[in-house]
Scaffold this motif. Structure first.
Motif, PDB file in Angstrom:
ATOM      1  N   THR A 260     -14.272 -18.296  -6.084  1.00  0.00           N
ATOM      2  CA  THR A 260     -12.894 -18.183  -5.625  1.00  0.00           C
ATOM      3  C   THR A 260     -12.412 -16.769  -5.887  1.00  0.00           C
ATOM      4  O   THR A 260     -12.497 -16.273  -7.014  1.00  0.00           O
ATOM      5  N   LEU A 261     -11.921 -16.122  -4.832  1.00  0.00           N
ATOM      6  CA  LEU A 261     -11.331 -14.790  -4.964  1.00  0.00           C
ATOM      7  C   LEU A 261      -9.822 -14.948  -5.084  1.00  0.00           C
ATOM      8  O   LEU A 261      -9.217 -15.738  -4.347  1.00  0.00           O
ATOM      9  N   PRO A 262      -9.178 -14.194  -5.966  1.00  0.00           N
ATOM     10  CA  PRO A 262      -7.716 -14.274  -6.057  1.00  0.00           C
ATOM     11  C   PRO A 262      -7.056 -13.637  -4.839  1.00  0.00           C
ATOM     12  O   PRO A 262      -7.689 -12.875  -4.099  1.00  0.00           O
ATOM     13  N   ALA A 263      -5.782 -13.942  -4.642  1.00  0.00           N
ATOM     14  CA  ALA A 263      -5.015 -13.354  -3.542  1.00  0.00           C
ATOM     15  C   ALA A 263      -4.935 -11.843  -3.724  1.00  0.00           C
ATOM     16  O   ALA A 263      -4.877 -11.346  -4.855  1.00  0.00           O
ATOM     17  N   THR A 264      -4.944 -11.119  -2.625  1.00  0.00           N
ATOM     18  CA  THR A 264      -4.816  -9.664  -2.688  1.00  0.00           C
ATOM     19  C   THR A 264      -3.358  -9.224  -2.598  1.00  0.00           C
ATOM     20  O   THR A 264      -3.035  -8.099  -2.961  1.00  0.00           O
ATOM     21  N   ASN A 265      -2.480 -10.094  -2.089  1.00  0.00           N
ATOM     22  CA  ASN A 265      -1.032  -9.823  -2.032  1.00  0.00           C
ATOM     23  C   ASN A 265      -0.692  -8.433  -1.519  1.00  0.00           C
ATOM     24  O   ASN A 265       0.059  -7.697  -2.135  1.00  0.00           O
ATOM     25  N   GLY A 266      -1.281  -8.065  -0.391  1.00  0.00           N
ATOM     26  CA  GLY A 266      -0.981  -6.791   0.246  1.00  0.00           C
ATOM     27  C   GLY A 266      -1.763  -5.612  -0.300  1.00  0.00           C
ATOM     28  O   GLY A 266      -1.710  -4.525   0.262  1.00  0.00           O
ATOM     29  N   ALA A 267      -2.454  -5.784  -1.410  1.00  0.00           N
ATOM     30  CA  ALA A 267      -3.259  -4.689  -1.965  1.00  0.00           C
ATOM     31  C   ALA A 267      -4.486  -4.456  -1.085  1.00  0.00           C
ATOM     32  O   ALA A 267      -4.903  -5.341  -0.335  1.00  0.00           O
ATOM     33  N   GLN A 268      -5.039  -3.270  -1.192  1.00  0.00           N
ATOM     34  CA  GLN A 268      -6.254  -2.944  -0.445  1.00  0.00           C
ATOM     35  C   GLN A 268      -7.364  -3.919  -0.853  1.00  0.00           C
ATOM     36  O   GLN A 268      -7.624  -4.084  -2.040  1.00  0.00           O
ATOM     37  N   PRO A 269      -8.018  -4.599   0.102  1.00  0.00           N
ATOM     38  CA  PRO A 269      -9.105  -5.522  -0.253  1.00  0.00           C
ATOM     39  C   PRO A 269     -10.253  -4.791  -0.946  1.00  0.00           C
ATOM     40  O   PRO A 269     -10.548  -3.645  -0.632  1.00  0.00           O
ATOM     41  N   LYS A 270     -10.863  -5.471  -1.911  1.00  0.00           N
ATOM     42  CA  LYS A 270     -12.013  -4.920  -2.629  1.00  0.00           C
ATOM     43  C   LYS A 270     -13.287  -5.427  -1.974  1.00  0.00           C
ATOM     44  O   LYS A 270     -13.322  -6.557  -1.493  1.00  0.00           O
ATOM     45  N   PRO A 271     -14.359  -4.621  -1.981  1.00  0.00           N
ATOM     46  CA  PRO A 271     -15.627  -5.107  -1.417  1.00  0.00           C
ATOM     47  C   PRO A 271     -16.295  -6.105  -2.362  1.00  0.00           C
ATOM     48  O   PRO A 271     -16.152  -6.028  -3.577  1.00  0.00           O
ATOM     49  N   LEU A 272     -17.003  -7.033  -1.776  1.00  0.00           N
ATOM     50  CA  LEU A 272     -17.824  -7.978  -2.523  1.00  0.00           C
ATOM     51  C   LEU A 272     -19.254  -7.450  -2.500  1.00  0.00           C
ATOM     52  O   LEU A 272     -19.753  -7.075  -1.439  1.00  0.00           O
TER      53      LEU A 272
END
Length: 134
Positions: A103-115
């Protein structure tokens, strides 16, 4: 001569399909690294709520001295796989499916991080991979 041509076509087919992403998956870049290591860097879409996801790597040609381990990281931090995930294989025969549910947490408008999915796969071929919503 015919055997060499058939072998050459088989090697070309395996090379063409190795690491192919399943249709509909978020984009993942596959890199082959020294030491039987594979790295998959995946773009994870931004979201306002937590996302249950699954990374799957399908392997073929496993046999008694094959081994594989799968580990994930998100934004540089280790990402634990949930219970029921298959992140290790040792000495299995035939096709093997490595899988990490998380489960990934919400990014809430932040720049997405790579997996980043790291797969060490010894004496086995990677035939496909996919990152999907679960």
């Amino acid at each position: 001569m015919k055997t060499l041509m058939t072998l050459g076509m088989l090697v070309a087919a395996v090379a063409a399909s190795a690491g192919a992403a399943d249709a509909g998956s978020p984009a993942c870049e596959h890199k082959l690294l020294p030491g039987d290591r594979n790295e998959f860097t995946c773009a994870v879409p931004a979201t306002s709520k937590a996302q249950r996801m699954r990374f799957v790597a399908k392997l073929s040609g496993s046999h008694d001295d094959s081994s594989s381990t799968l580990a994930l990281a998100w934004g540089g931090a280790p990402l634990p796989c949930e219970d029921g995930s298959k992140v290790e294989s040792d000495g299995e025969y035939g096709d093997v499916v490595m899988e990490c549910r998380f489960t990934l947490p919400a990014t809430n408008g932040a720049q997405p991080k790579p997996l980043l999915a790291s797969l060490k796969a010894t004496h086995v071929f990677v035939t496909s991979h996919a990152l999907t919503a679960d």
